[in-house]
Design an enzyme around this catalytic site. Structure first.
Site, mmCIF file in Angstrom:
data_model
loop_
_atom_site.group_PDB
_atom_site.id
_atom_site.type_symbol
_atom_site.label_atom_id
_atom_site.label_comp_id
_atom_site.label_asym_id
_atom_site.label_seq_id
_atom_site.Cartn_x
_atom_site.Cartn_y
_atom_site.Cartn_z
ATOM 1 N N ASN A 198 34.117 62.974 30.657
ATOM 2 C CA ASN A 198 33.672 61.672 30.982
ATOM 3 C C ASN A 198 32.134 61.861 31.339
ATOM 4 O O ASN A 198 31.676 62.202 31.874
ATOM 5 C CB ASN A 198 34.652 60.958 32.173
ATOM 6 C CG ASN A 198 34.062 59.705 32.652
ATOM 7 O OD1 ASN A 198 33.148 58.964 31.925
ATOM 8 N ND2 ASN A 198 34.083 59.349 33.915
ATOM 9 N N GLY A 199 31.420 60.925 30.471
ATOM 10 C CA GLY A 199 30.022 60.744 30.728
ATOM 11 C C GLY A 199 29.171 60.923 29.460
ATOM 12 O O GLY A 199 29.664 60.749 28.317
ATOM 13 N N HIS A 258 15.383 23.122 29.458
ATOM 14 C CA HIS A 258 14.143 23.898 29.191
ATOM 15 C C HIS A 258 14.425 24.762 27.995
ATOM 16 O O HIS A 258 13.668 25.727 27.908
ATOM 17 C CB HIS A 258 13.892 24.786 30.467
ATOM 18 C CG HIS A 258 13.515 23.983 31.535
ATOM 19 N ND1 HIS A 258 12.445 23.356 31.714
ATOM 20 C CD2 HIS A 258 14.289 23.637 32.695
ATOM 21 C CE1 HIS A 258 12.430 22.688 32.859
ATOM 22 N NE2 HIS A 258 13.658 22.802 33.472
ATOM 23 N N CYS A 281 36.455 55.940 30.337
ATOM 24 C CA CYS A 281 37.216 57.570 30.048
ATOM 25 C C CYS A 281 37.816 57.998 31.126
ATOM 26 O O CYS A 281 37.123 57.757 32.278
ATOM 27 C CB CYS A 281 35.892 58.643 29.640
ATOM 28 S SG CYS A 281 35.388 58.222 27.912
ATOM 29 N N LYS A 339 33.954 34.958 31.457
ATOM 30 C CA LYS A 339 35.328 35.278 30.930
ATOM 31 C C LYS A 339 35.777 34.783 29.551
ATOM 32 O O LYS A 339 36.570 35.781 29.146
ATOM 33 C CB LYS A 339 36.176 34.286 32.098
ATOM 34 C CG LYS A 339 36.384 34.675 33.564
ATOM 35 C CD LYS A 339 37.096 35.957 33.754
ATOM 36 C CE LYS A 339 36.310 37.340 33.540
ATOM 37 N NZ LYS A 339 35.699 37.909 34.632
ATOM 38 N N TRP A 368 36.786 55.831 26.227
ATOM 39 C CA TRP A 368 36.017 54.644 25.894
ATOM 40 C C TRP A 368 35.018 55.131 25.030
ATOM 41 O O TRP A 368 33.936 55.820 25.558
ATOM 42 C CB TRP A 368 35.500 53.965 27.187
ATOM 43 C CG TRP A 368 34.862 52.704 26.903
ATOM 44 C CD1 TRP A 368 35.429 51.555 26.831
ATOM 45 C CD2 TRP A 368 33.460 52.500 27.112
ATOM 46 N NE1 TRP A 368 34.509 50.584 26.739
ATOM 47 C CE2 TRP A 368 33.204 51.007 26.659
ATOM 48 C CE3 TRP A 368 32.320 53.370 26.903
ATOM 49 C CZ2 TRP A 368 32.029 50.515 26.774
ATOM 50 C CZ3 TRP A 368 31.270 52.521 26.600
ATOM 51 C CH2 TRP A 368 30.850 51.294 26.645
ATOM 52 N N ARG A 370 40.889 52.607 31.757
ATOM 53 C CA ARG A 370 39.638 53.200 31.874
ATOM 54 C C ARG A 370 39.073 53.389 30.543
ATOM 55 O O ARG A 370 37.820 53.631 30.159
ATOM 56 C CB ARG A 370 39.715 54.710 32.432
ATOM 57 C CG ARG A 370 39.856 54.460 33.817
ATOM 58 C CD ARG A 370 39.600 55.976 34.392
ATOM 59 N NE ARG A 370 38.391 56.405 34.454
ATOM 60 C CZ ARG A 370 37.416 56.494 35.463
ATOM 61 N NH1 ARG A 370 37.803 55.531 36.648
ATOM 62 N NH2 ARG A 370 36.194 56.903 35.449
ATOM 63 N N LYS A 408 37.667 48.861 31.987
ATOM 64 C CA LYS A 408 37.760 48.597 33.212
ATOM 65 C C LYS A 408 36.565 49.162 33.913
ATOM 66 O O LYS A 408 35.964 48.260 35.174
ATOM 67 C CB LYS A 408 39.019 48.796 33.769
ATOM 68 C CG LYS A 408 39.321 48.323 35.148
ATOM 69 C CD LYS A 408 39.688 46.581 35.168
ATOM 70 C CE LYS A 408 39.844 45.830 36.365
ATOM 71 N NZ LYS A 408 39.422 44.526 36.567
ATOM 72 N N GLU A 420 30.026 32.877 35.582
ATOM 73 C CA GLU A 420 31.534 33.569 35.608
ATOM 74 C C GLU A 420 32.527 32.946 34.563
ATOM 75 O O GLU A 420 33.249 33.756 33.617
ATOM 76 C CB GLU A 420 32.215 33.575 37.027
ATOM 77 C CG GLU A 420 33.460 34.428 37.226
ATOM 78 C CD GLU A 420 33.371 35.866 36.590
ATOM 79 O OE1 GLU A 420 32.429 36.399 36.474
ATOM 80 O OE2 GLU A 420 34.494 36.189 36.699
ATOM 81 N N GLU A 465 34.226 37.688 27.208
ATOM 82 C CA GLU A 465 34.878 38.665 27.267
ATOM 83 C C GLU A 465 36.659 38.706 26.615
ATOM 84 O O GLU A 465 36.977 39.666 25.704
ATOM 85 C CB GLU A 465 35.346 39.094 28.637
ATOM 86 C CG GLU A 465 34.307 39.690 29.478
ATOM 87 C CD GLU A 465 34.862 40.138 30.847
ATOM 88 O OE1 GLU A 465 35.072 39.364 31.608
ATOM 89 O OE2 GLU A 465 35.102 41.251 31.316
HETATM 90 C C1 F6R Z 1 34.058 40.807 34.027
HETATM 91 C C2 F6R Z 1 34.101 42.277 34.271
HETATM 92 C C3 F6R Z 1 32.753 43.050 34.353
HETATM 93 C C4 F6R Z 1 32.498 44.052 35.720
HETATM 94 C C5 F6R Z 1 31.256 44.846 35.491
HETATM 95 C C6 F6R Z 1 31.124 45.433 37.040
HETATM 96 O O1 F6R Z 1 35.220 40.552 33.884
HETATM 97 O O2 F6R Z 1 35.013 42.936 34.621
HETATM 98 O O3 F6R Z 1 31.824 42.292 34.144
HETATM 99 O O4 F6R Z 1 32.372 42.810 36.726
HETATM 100 O O5 F6R Z 1 31.466 45.785 34.625
HETATM 101 O O6 F6R Z 1 32.178 46.230 37.283
HETATM 102 P P1 F6R Z 1 32.536 46.590 38.582
HETATM 103 O O7 F6R Z 1 32.751 45.314 39.566
HETATM 104 O O8 F6R Z 1 33.730 47.428 38.721
HETATM 105 O O9 F6R Z 1 31.312 47.048 39.246
#
Ligand code: F6R
Length: 623
Positions: free
Chosen positions: A103-104, A520, A2, A501, A77, A27, A618, A497, A504
């Site tokens: 926002n919140g 396990h 947001c 990816k 969002w 956002r 984001k 990671e 997501e």
């Molecule tokens: C993965 C991704 C999220 C962020 C997570 C933390 O691609 O973007 O998993 O890594 O939400 O966000 P930050 O790094 O902004 O604290």
């Protein structure tokens, strides 16, 4: 997550707000809206839905808003209510005389609603399912009862509001004034000048207004603000005192980068990693005496090197980079590191106190889980440090000291280049602390230092390889409904990671495991339909890794293996993706690249927009 934006000044405010919403798009893209006061009503244009910026822009181009020097808007969002028009902000109070963007989360919104209805004997006719609409009605209710100005009424209304938030309200009865409140969040006021007159931008982050002005103030938690064309007043809601926040100037240029030859930000961000690493290293490595310079933490570096343990809190990709820091810092600098999900660290009994160091890692610097964990650590007496990418962000403002990533703005929702920047900072910090501590033989230090310099070249080489086996891997993965990513040692966080990816971006369920952990439990699910992506480049554990791959093959799972060029270790796999040989410590910088590319290309194959994965935003500013 947001975004709120308000503008007062000589420019045409609706245009500025709409431009800012485009710039802050990542956002949240479940709703976009803008409001302008015409004197006797608010003109609102808003659109809700999945990824609805295009629809919103079409709406505002067809249904023009009146020109005004004062407007505000929001990108959403979804938290309360599905992504649809009626849930998009701004929202109006029942009388239509107050409008809000928020926002919140208002945790006690149902209590507030019940109180209004009980006290007035009238049911609220709410248009949306949002907590925000209840909030604006609560403010209106308190104002009607108290007959106070909007600002004073808001102060009083907030006494009964629970939750964390940043919002701004405008009233038809007080034209040209924005009143805003912040709790457990931050807000920024951009301070500029246009055609000889002052102008002000109110926003969740600096980026949306950074091409109009580089000067801003940060509004921290527990503040009430009022902004007019003449200036702003900031008041602490706990003490009632007026405060003068320090004027800041952006040092890093945040101007919009262009996509250039790329269609997607994610693709561009993957491919700019060599230049980005150069930028991260620039000015921080002294080639003459082979030292690392991290000015942001200078004051604390000796204490950090002598600490008995360092605590790191983070989430998502930042958590994965934190795990790598643990591996490096313990191996290179001999300093124990505890890595935890910030939300777990915050709500259990943690043993940090005076003298402890707690470091938050966050790309955005806004992640609520990480912010509250750091606040908690600070309350317990710890020194809190931040590693983040966004100047002027909540984290960068609240921490005692820190290191900026300098990765440049990342616009793709999935972190790619900022993960690599986090790794680079983690490696630099480990080397730096090792040297201060004097624990690493000089020869070993020099070798690692030199390899650090070579990173841009290695990364460039991998990105320029057009490995035909990537296509085979894509064919294999595209029909899978689930996949495992496995690695050992420093390849374990890379497995996490890589799996994150693909989950997501490509919408394929994937789990990352330390390769040994498979047997396990997870191994029970392996069959010919479940591909395994094995990070099996040369390492001290390659033989054990090969055994883990064989265990997967014995269950008929197809294996895609990242291997060192020429496959010197004879790693068994259905598809080999060859990568240049680097020292094991640096292999994460190389191994992550094909995994980012796989996720990106799979998303395209599956008809998804890799820049805006469904349901994600984001920066995650709610706990
Ligand atoms: C993965 C991704 C999220 C962020 C997570 C933390 O691609 O973007 O998993 O890594 O939400 O966000 P930050 O790094 O902004 O604290």
């Amino acid at each position: 997550m947001c975004g709120i934006i308000g503008y007062i000044g000589k420019r045409n405010a609706p245009d500025i707000v709409i431009d800012a919403l485009k710039r802050a798009e990542t956002r949240g893209y479940h709703g976009f809206g803008v409001a302008v006061s015409t004197g006797n009503k608010f003109e609102i244009r808003k659109k809700g839905g999945e990824d609805c910026l295009g629809d919103f822009l079409e709406l505002v181009s067809k249904s023009l808003l009146p020109k005004s020097s004062y407007a505000f808007g929001h990108n959403r969002w979804a938290t309360h209510g599905t992504p649809e028009d009626r849930n998009a902000h701004p929202h109006l109070s029942q009388s239509g005389r107050l409008a809000i963007v928020h926002n919140g989360i208002i945790e006690n919104y149902s209590v507030l609603k019940n109180t209004i209805e009980k006290e007035t004997g009238v049911s609220l006719k709410l248009i949306s399912d949002t907590d925000t609409e209840v909030l604006v009605n609560w403010i209106e209710y308190v104002q009607k009862l108290s007959k106070l100005s909007l600002k004073e009424a808001m102060k009083s209304a907030l006494e009964n509001v629970e939750g964390t938030f940043a919002f701004i309200v405008a009233s038809l009865d007080e034209p040209g004034v924005f009143v805003g409140a912040v709790r457990g969040r931050t807000m920024r006021i951009g301070v500029g000048e246009h055609e000889g007159e002052k102008e002000f931008f109110i926003a969740s982050e600096v980026y949306p207004f950074s091409h109009y002005t580089q000067t801003y103030v940060v509004i921290p938690s527990h503040k009430l603000i009022s902004v007019t064309k003449d200036g702003y007043i900031v008041e602490d809601t706990r003490t009632g005192l007026v405060e003068t926040p320090e004027l800041k100037k952006l040092e890093i240029t945040l101007h919009a980068t262009e996509k250039g030859e790329y269609k997607y930000w994610m693709d561009k961000e993957i491919h700019e990693q060599p230049r980005m690493i150069e930028n991260v290293l620039q000015g921080r490595v002294d080639l003459r005496d082979k030292s690392v310079i991290l000015g942001g933490i200078k004051e604390y570096e000796k204490d950090l090197a002598n600490a008995s343990i360092l605590h790191i809190v983070a989430h998502g990709t930042s958590f994965n980079s934190a795990l790598l820091f643990k591996y490096w810092c313990e191996a290179i600098a001999g300093i124990p590191v505890n890595v935890e999900l910030a939300s777990e660290f915050r709500y259990r009994k943690t043993l940090v106190s005076n003298g402890s160091f707690v470091i938050g890692i966050s790309q955005s610097g806004e992640t609520a889980d990480t912010i509250v964990a750091l606040e908690h650590a600070q309350e317990l007496g710890a020194t809190i440090l931040g590693i983040c990418n966004v100047e002027g962000s909540h984290m960068s403002e609240m921490t005692d000291a820190g290191i900026f990533l300098r990765a440049g703005r990342e616009l793709g929702v999935a972190s790619t280049k900022t993960f690599t920047a986090q790794m680079a900072v983690g490696m630099m910090l480990s080397l730096h602390l090792a040297r201060i501590k004097g624990v690493l033989p000089e020869g070993s230090y020099q070798e690692l230092f030199e390899e650090l310099q070579s990173l841009p070249l290695y990364i460039e080489e991998v990105l320029s390889l057009d490995n035909p086996n990537i296509k085979l891997a894509l064919e294999l993965l595209k029909n899978a409904s689930s996949a495992y990513y496995i690695g050992r040692g420093v390849s374990y966080p890379i497995a996490l990671e890589g799996a994150l990816k693909i989950k997501e971006i490509a919408g394929i369920h994937a789990e990352g495991y330390a390769a040994s952990e498979m047997k396990h439990g997870p191994i029970g699910l392996l069959d010919k339909h479940m591909p395994v992506v094995a990070i099996a480049t040369s390492s001290s554990q390659i033989d054990k890794m090969i055994s883990n791959i064989k265990e997967a093959q014995a269950r008929k799972a197809p294996v895609i293996a990242l291997v060192t060029r020429g496959n010197p270790n004879n790693v068994p796999a259905d598809i080999h993706i060859e990568l240049p040989e680097v020292r094991e410590e640096f292999s994460p910088f190389i191994n992550i690249l094909p995994l980012q590319i796989l996720a990106f290309r799979l998303a395209l194959m599956k008809g998804k927009n890799p820049d805006k994965p469904e349901g994600l935003a984001k920066s995650i500013t709610v706990e």
